[in-house]
Design a protein around this motif. Structure first.
Motif, PDB file in Angstrom:
ATOM      1  N   ARG A  70      53.635  56.144 100.223  1.00 25.66           N
ATOM      2  CA  ARG A  70      52.337  56.555 100.760  1.00 25.66           C
ATOM      3  C   ARG A  70      51.213  56.002  99.897  1.00 25.66           C
ATOM      4  O   ARG A  70      51.347  55.883  98.685  1.00 25.66           O
ATOM      5  N   LEU A  71      50.102  55.705 100.530  1.00 25.09           N
ATOM      6  CA  LEU A  71      48.907  55.256  99.825  1.00 25.09           C
ATOM      7  C   LEU A  71      47.740  56.130 100.250  1.00 25.09           C
ATOM      8  O   LEU A  71      47.780  56.799 101.274  1.00 25.09           O
ATOM      9  N   CYS A  72      46.693  56.087  99.448  1.00 22.72           N
ATOM     10  CA  CYS A  72      45.456  56.798  99.744  1.00 22.72           C
ATOM     11  C   CYS A  72      44.907  56.303 101.083  1.00 22.72           C
ATOM     12  O   CYS A  72      44.964  55.119 101.376  1.00 22.72           O
ATOM     13  N   HIS A  73      44.386  57.192 101.909  1.00 22.36           N
ATOM     14  CA  HIS A  73      43.868  56.805 103.220  1.00 22.36           C
ATOM     15  C   HIS A  73      42.409  56.366 103.180  1.00 22.36           C
ATOM     16  O   HIS A  73      41.810  56.136 104.214  1.00 22.36           O
ATOM     17  N   ALA A  74      41.821  56.265 102.004  1.00 20.91           N
ATOM     18  CA  ALA A  74      40.414  55.885 101.882  1.00 20.91           C
ATOM     19  C   ALA A  74      40.246  54.372 101.920  1.00 20.91           C
ATOM     20  O   ALA A  74      41.195  53.615 101.705  1.00 20.91           O
ATOM     21  N   LYS A  75      39.037  53.944 102.203  1.00 24.42           N
ATOM     22  CA  LYS A  75      38.688  52.528 102.143  1.00 24.42           C
ATOM     23  C   LYS A  75      37.794  52.302 100.934  1.00 24.42           C
ATOM     24  O   LYS A  75      36.939  53.111 100.629  1.00 24.42           O
ATOM     25  N   THR A  76      37.983  51.186 100.264  1.00 20.66           N
ATOM     26  CA  THR A  76      37.187  50.850  99.093  1.00 20.66           C
ATOM     27  C   THR A  76      35.834  50.302  99.536  1.00 20.66           C
ATOM     28  O   THR A  76      35.590  50.113 100.727  1.00 20.66           O
ATOM     29  N   LYS A  77      34.960  50.025  98.574  1.00 22.62           N
ATOM     30  CA  LYS A  77      33.633  49.482  98.897  1.00 22.62           C
ATOM     31  C   LYS A  77      33.726  48.163  99.649  1.00 22.62           C
ATOM     32  O   LYS A  77      32.884  47.849 100.475  1.00 22.62           O
ATOM     33  N   SER A  78      34.774  47.401  99.370  1.00 20.76           N
ATOM     34  CA  SER A  78      34.941  46.108 100.050  1.00 20.76           C
ATOM     35  C   SER A  78      35.511  46.268 101.456  1.00 20.76           C
ATOM     36  O   SER A  78      35.582  45.298 102.206  1.00 20.76           O
ATOM     37  N   GLY A  79      35.935  47.477 101.810  1.00 25.60           N
ATOM     38  CA  GLY A  79      36.493  47.724 103.138  1.00 25.60           C
ATOM     39  C   GLY A  79      38.008  47.673 103.182  1.00 25.60           C
ATOM     40  O   GLY A  79      38.614  47.983 104.197  1.00 25.60           O
ATOM     41  N   ALA A  80      38.627  47.276 102.083  1.00 31.35           N
ATOM     42  CA  ALA A  80      40.085  47.214 102.017  1.00 31.35           C
ATOM     43  C   ALA A  80      40.653  48.608 101.751  1.00 31.35           C
ATOM     44  O   ALA A  80      39.991  49.442 101.147  1.00 31.35           O
ATOM     45  N   PRO A  81      41.860  48.897 102.204  1.00 30.60           N
ATOM     46  CA  PRO A  81      42.443  50.211 101.928  1.00 30.60           C
ATOM     47  C   PRO A  81      42.741  50.398 100.441  1.00 30.60           C
ATOM     48  O   PRO A  81      43.126  49.454  99.757  1.00 30.60           O
ATOM     49  N   CYS A  82      42.552  51.598  99.963  1.00 30.64           N
ATOM     50  CA  CYS A  82      42.833  51.920  98.561  1.00 30.64           C
ATOM     51  C   CYS A  82      44.335  51.799  98.312  1.00 30.64           C
ATOM     52  O   CYS A  82      45.146  52.229  99.134  1.00 30.64           O
ATOM     53  N   GLN A  83      44.708  51.228  97.180  1.00 31.45           N
ATOM     54  CA  GLN A  83      46.112  51.002  96.862  1.00 31.45           C
ATOM     55  C   GLN A  83      46.699  52.074  95.947  1.00 31.45           C
ATOM     56  O   GLN A  83      47.846  51.976  95.530  1.00 31.45           O
ATOM     57  N   SER A  84      45.929  53.117  95.629  1.00 27.09           N
ATOM     58  CA  SER A  84      46.413  54.190  94.753  1.00 27.09           C
ATOM     59  C   SER A  84      47.241  55.197  95.529  1.00 27.09           C
ATOM     60  O   SER A  84      47.064  55.388  96.728  1.00 27.09           O
ATOM     61  N   ARG A  85      48.112  55.876  94.811  1.00 25.03           N
ATOM     62  CA  ARG A  85      48.898  56.944  95.424  1.00 25.03           C
ATOM     63  C   ARG A  85      48.057  58.207  95.525  1.00 25.03           C
ATOM     64  O   ARG A  85      47.247  58.492  94.651  1.00 25.03           O
ATOM     65  N   PRO A  86      48.254  58.985  96.587  1.00 27.10           N
ATOM     66  CA  PRO A  86      47.491  60.224  96.724  1.00 27.10           C
ATOM     67  C   PRO A  86      47.959  61.287  95.738  1.00 27.10           C
ATOM     68  O   PRO A  86      49.081  61.234  95.222  1.00 27.10           O
ATOM     69  N   CYS A  87      47.068  62.240  95.468  1.00 29.04           N
ATOM     70  CA  CYS A  87      47.430  63.379  94.623  1.00 29.04           C
ATOM     71  C   CYS A  87      48.468  64.220  95.358  1.00 29.04           C
ATOM     72  O   CYS A  87      48.502  64.237  96.589  1.00 29.04           O
ATOM     73  N   PRO A  88      49.321  64.927  94.643  1.00 34.26           N
ATOM     74  CA  PRO A  88      50.334  65.759  95.301  1.00 34.26           C
ATOM     75  C   PRO A  88      49.703  66.750  96.275  1.00 34.26           C
ATOM     76  O   PRO A  88      48.755  67.439  95.948  1.00 34.26           O
ATOM     77  N   GLY A  89      50.197  66.774  97.489  1.00 34.72           N
ATOM     78  CA  GLY A  89      49.709  67.687  98.505  1.00 34.72           C
ATOM     79  C   GLY A  89      48.470  67.217  99.240  1.00 34.72           C
ATOM     80  O   GLY A  89      47.927  67.938 100.062  1.00 34.72           O
ATOM     81  N   ASN A  90      47.988  66.002  98.970  1.00 36.93           N
ATOM     82  CA  ASN A  90      46.786  65.466  99.602  1.00 36.93           C
ATOM     83  C   ASN A  90      47.054  64.086 100.168  1.00 36.93           C
ATOM     84  O   ASN A  90      48.100  63.496  99.923  1.00 36.93           O
ATOM     85  N   VAL A  91      46.088  63.577 100.926  1.00 36.32           N
ATOM     86  CA  VAL A  91      46.188  62.210 101.441  1.00 36.32           C
ATOM     87  C   VAL A  91      45.254  61.265 100.699  1.00 36.32           C
ATOM     88  O   VAL A  91      45.245  60.079 100.972  1.00 36.32           O
ATOM     89  N   ARG A  92      44.458  61.790  99.748  1.00 40.27           N
ATOM     90  CA  ARG A  92      43.513  60.980  98.974  1.00 40.27           C
ATOM     91  C   ARG A  92      43.926  60.922  97.503  1.00 40.27           C
ATOM     92  O   ARG A  92      44.499  61.875  96.974  1.00 40.27           O
ATOM     93  N   CYS A  93      43.568  59.821  96.850  1.00 41.58           N
ATOM     94  CA  CYS A  93      43.825  59.692  95.423  1.00 41.58           C
ATOM     95  C   CYS A  93      42.740  60.438  94.645  1.00 41.58           C
ATOM     96  O   CYS A  93      41.765  60.920  95.222  1.00 41.58           O
ATOM     97  N   LYS A  94      42.878  60.505  93.336  1.00 45.13           N
ATOM     98  CA  LYS A  94      41.915  61.264  92.532  1.00 45.13           C
ATOM     99  C   LYS A  94      40.532  60.635  92.534  1.00 45.13           C
ATOM    100  O   LYS A  94      39.543  61.306  92.299  1.00 45.13           O
ATOM    101  N   TRP A  95      40.428  59.355  92.845  1.00 48.67           N
ATOM    102  CA  TRP A  95      39.129  58.686  92.869  1.00 48.67           C
ATOM    103  C   TRP A  95      38.415  58.878  94.201  1.00 48.67           C
ATOM    104  O   TRP A  95      37.229  58.661  94.310  1.00 48.67           O
TER     105      TRP A  95
END
Length: 65
Positions: free
Chosen positions: A8-33
């Motif tokens: 699984r990867l973070c479901h957020a998009k970075t400033k450049s529009g590319a998907p975030c490559q970080s793993r999500p925090c436990p129990g969430n779909v987003r990374c800590k950033w």
């Protein structure tokens, strides 16, 4: 997707529009950033602002259906 969710990867998009490559925090779909560590608003002002945004965005979603 693996049974353990290791791919699984973070479901957020970075400033450049590319998907975030970080793993999500436990129990969430987003990374800590991107808000995965967020516990929500704490102050009375923050809670009121959050509720106002929720009401405003809910109205937009209902009108799009």
């Amino acid at each position: 997707m693996s049974s353990q969710g290791l791919d699984r990867l973070c479901h957020a998009k970075t400033k450049s529009g590319a998907p975030c490559q970080s793993r999500p925090c436990p129990g969430n779909v987003r990374c800590k950033w991107h808000g995965g560590m967020s516990t929500g608003p704490k102050s009375t002002e923050g809670k009121a602002k959050s509720l106002a945004n929720l009401k405003q965005n809910r109205g937009k979603q209902e009108s799009n259906d």
